[in-house]
Design a protein around this motif. Structure first.
Motif, short mmCIF file in Angstrom:
data_model
loop_
_atom_site.label_atom_id
_atom_site.label_comp_id
_atom_site.label_asym_id
_atom_site.label_seq_id
_atom_site.Cartn_x
_atom_site.Cartn_y
_atom_site.Cartn_z
N TRP A 1 0.82 -1.21 0.00
CA TRP A 1 0.00 0.00 0.00
C TRP A 1 0.85 1.25 0.00
O TRP A 1 1.75 1.41 0.82
N ARG A 2 0.56 2.17 -0.92
CA ARG A 2 1.17 3.49 -0.94
C ARG A 2 0.04 4.52 -0.87
O ARG A 2 -0.68 4.70 -1.86
N ILE B 1 -2.23 7.64 -1.24
CA ILE B 1 -2.26 8.74 -2.19
C ILE B 1 -3.25 9.77 -1.67
O ILE B 1 -4.43 9.47 -1.48
N ASP C 1 -4.75 13.70 -2.27
CA ASP C 1 -4.82 14.88 -3.13
C ASP C 1 -4.49 16.15 -2.36
O ASP C 1 -3.87 17.06 -2.88
N ASP D 1 -9.64 10.54 -1.82
CA ASP D 1 -8.45 9.99 -1.15
C ASP D 1 -8.75 9.44 0.24
O ASP D 1 -7.82 9.20 1.02
N GLU E 1 -8.97 6.14 -4.06
CA GLU E 1 -7.59 5.79 -4.39
C GLU E 1 -6.92 4.94 -3.32
O GLU E 1 -5.92 4.28 -3.59
N ASN E 2 -7.44 4.97 -2.11
CA ASN E 2 -6.79 4.27 -0.99
C ASN E 2 -7.68 3.15 -0.45
O ASN E 2 -8.06 3.13 0.71
N SER F 1 -9.96 11.62 -13.10
CA SER F 1 -8.67 11.05 -12.75
C SER F 1 -7.51 11.98 -13.06
O SER F 1 -6.47 11.92 -12.46
#
Length: 676
Positions: free
Chosen positions: A52-53, A55, A57, A351, A376-377, A646
């Motif tokens: 997991w990274r 992200i 905004d 996010d 996104e997460n 996106s």
């Protein structure tokens, strides 16, 4: 000559040293492969980078805004509810001399096991019996799991279980030797107890046999052997259930440590997170007739399971069900896409962190693709752990070896013998060897068309079922501690309460004010259908309706659970038996002029006052909190777009609402829903 001899001697020494170093390196690699499989996880946790990274905004995340309180804050009306499962009347300790031993075998999944353990403890107290440590059938050693853990200890902490209930029930780890021998010889009476049996069933049928034989064995297979709502005289047994579920049933240390690591990694970005349980299992989809929501082989698998359930009397309806109508009636789970639409409409940004729980999401990752597209997460257990960490909680397991092929059937042997003893040639050819079955996808395609029965589980599948208990234990801890919880479905494959219902009940007991949405699936389906054709152009009226509905479910869901969920599982709604009202703030809440407030407190029926030591908040701090809340209602958060593109462009075709207008819209929402 001497120089050449010296050079050859040096080369020999260099070669010898190289051989020694190579042997030493191989030896070290062998040790690492053999012994660090379980121990390297502690080291890896600090250096291993999991998948997991996060992200974000907007890296600046304000916790003082009105939007934060609307999205993540607690439900004010329920802040005065505290957990209280302490006995409130005469409650003697268990007698030293009991009527005998109760041995229990529990079958089923995670939620069925947890419900059943709470029930059998209450039954042992009711019958004045000594409870032997329950045996969880899914975790017996025959399933190929680690021999380090024995049945109950595979999932829960035995010591904690015994110590916590010392003043409630007498518990022993195993039966005495003479009773073990009698059990192996099948000389002790066995009761296959019915689902949701009344206390009087045990007093009339089980207790006389227990007194006569000094031991009985109970087989629990439906996820609950004691009715959820007990007569008023048995209220202390309800609080005993709460003490078992919320205090005594602690997971073993390895599971707790890994759960704590996952929570730490989720909270590492210093942001709250949402836990979502899809509740989409093959059994529940088949039971409620939701096959047409899927395509291809998934549809066939659900229909095959439903046919199997009908033949065994589990399902009373028809095989073919209009799944579209069932969905509109609220009988089917909310799909991850629908949950994502509701959350985005409520105001959660792209996010936001969403943790997807559940040991099995039917349909695989394909069903989660729309949710990943909206947020996104989106993470789960696998993206927040390393393989070494999961291996550690499994323990040292034996390698599974394919069993040798069995002897050929008798008819085939007879045919071959007849062929050998036949007369002169030409003779008929011998029967061809049997072709081994092979499926395009192991365990799926072949048997759907070949047989009406489910295929026998392999040892590997049995081991995986045991692993699923550990996966769901981790998910259970994460969901209970989440800032927001959203269940996709609240029923299992037998029409009973499922994993999500247990989480909702635990959150209601432990922190009643935590945000737990209980969307009405019937209303949610209508909302989604209204916007499906123009999803990027949602209008204010629709957004306002969705937000009002979700905010309403924070309280209406509790009222509905008291009449629908509690009769199926007490642990899904342990109020009012296991709750109390805090002094001061409770009176203010109960005397509120809002009709909704009065209805909530009347329905909940919580009248017991908390002990004085629970009241840790001073009136000054309470008033200060209230003042801050009032000042923070001017919401400033969410972007006007329902879905951000996106590419990061916030412009939409007809769906854009500028920030100022959006703030005014949400301010109005806050004023209209202030009581909620």
């Amino acid at each position: 000559m001497k120089g050449e001899i010296k050079m050859k001697s040096k080369m020999k020494w260099v070669g010898l040293i190289g051989i020694v170093l190579s042997a030493f390196s191989i030896f070290i690699h062998f040790l690492l492969a053999r012994f660090t499989q379980l121990g390297v996880s502690d080291y890896q946790s600090s250096v291993t980078i999991f998948s997991w990274r996060p992200i974000f905004d907007n890296p600046d995340f304000s916790t003082n805004s009105g939007s934060y309180r609307r999205l993540w804050g607690q439900v004010k009306l329920l802040e005065s509810l505290y957990p209280d499962s302490i006995p409130r009347g005469y409650y003697p300790e268990p007698a030293s001399q009991t009527n005998g031993f109760i041995f229990v075998r529990i079958q089923g999944g995670f939620h069925e096991i947890r419900n059943s353990i709470c029930d059998v403890v209450a039954i042992a107290r009711l019958l004045n019996a000594t409870l032997a440590m329950p045996e969880i059938q899914s975790t017996t050693s025959s399933k190929g799991i680690s021999s380090r853990f024995k049945s109950f200890a595979y999932l829960y902490n035995e010591d904690q279980f015994i110590v916590s209930l010392a003043k409630d029930v007498k518990i022993v780890r195993t039966l005495p030797k003479y009773l073990k021998g009698a059990r192996r010889k099948k000389e002790i009476p066995v009761f296959k107890v019915p689902y949701s049996a009344s206390p009087f069933y045990y007093l009339r049928h089980v207790l006389p046999v227990l007194k006569k034989h000094s031991v009985v064995e109970l087989v629990v297979s439906n996820g609950g052997c004691l009715q959820a709502i007990l007569p008023p005289d048995f209220e202390e047994y309800q609080r005993l259930r709460c003490r078992v579920s919320f205090q005594a049933l602690q997971f073993r240390q390895e599971v707790q440590e890994l759960s704590a690591k996952i929570l730490q990694r989720l909270r590492a970005p210093s942001r709250p997170f949402i836990a979502f349980d899809p509740g989409m299992t093959r059994e529940s989809l088949a039971y409620h007739g939701c096959a047409e929501l899927f395509q291809d082989v998934h549809n066939e698998l659900i229909q095959h399971k439903r046919s199997w359930m009908i033949k065994r009397g589990i399902v009373k309806g028809k095989l073919l069900v209009n799944s579209a109508e069932a969905r509109l009636n609220g009988s089917c789970p909310l799909m991850p896409e629908e949950i994502g639409i509701l959350l985005r409409a409520y105001g959660y940004s792209k996010d936001a962190i969403i943790y997807v729980s559940g040991g099995e999401v039917f349909g695989g990752q394909r069903t989660l693709i729309p949710l990943h597209a909206m947020f996104e997460n989106v993470v789960d257990r696998t993206s927040l752990t390393t393989p070494w960490e999961m291996i550690r909680i499994y323990g040292q397991e034996v390698n599974l070896v394919n069993p040798p092929p069995g002897p050929p059937p008798f008819e085939e042997v007879k045919k071959r013998a007849a062929w050998k003893n036949a007369g002169p040639r030409p003779r008929p050819l011998p029967p061809p060897p049997a072709k081994p079955k092979s499926y395009n996808i192991e365990g799926w395609w072949g048997w759907v068309a070949e047989s009406d029965n489910e295929p026998d589980s392999t040892v590997m599948e049995l081991r995986t079922n045991a692993h699923k208990l550990l996966w769901e234990a981790i998910d259970y801890v994460v969901c209970v501690e989440a800032d927001v919880f959203v269940p996709g479905f609240d029923r299992d494959g037998k029409g009973h309460s499922n994993f999500a219902s247990l989480v909702v009940g635990h959150r209601l007991y432990q922190s009643a004010a935590s945000k737990t949405f209980r969307p009405d699936r019937k209303e949610a389906a209508k909302f989604v259908d209204e916007i499906r054709d123009h999803m990027y152009q949602a209008n204010r009226t629709w957004l306002k309706s969705v937000r009002r509905h979700l905010r309403k479910t924070l309280l209406d869901g509790i009222l509905e659970a008291s009449s629908k969920s509690k009769p199926l599982s007490f642990l899904s709604h342990p109020i009012p038996e296991c709750s109390c009202l805090r002094h001061g703030s409770s009176e203010a809440s109960k005397n509120s002029s809002s009709p909704l407030s009065s209805q909530v407190w009347k329905t909940l029926g919580v009248s017991h006052k908390c002990p004085a030591w629970m009241d840790t908040t001073s009136p000054v701090s309470q008033s200060k909190d209230k003042e801050n809340d009032d000042d923070g209602d001017d919401d400033d958060s969410v972007s006007g777009l329902f879905f951000k593109q996106s590419g990061g462009n916030n412009e939409g075709e007809g769906g854009e609402v500028n920030t100022k207008e959006e703030n005014q819209f949400e301010d109005q929402e806050e004023l209209e829903g202030g009581e909620r």
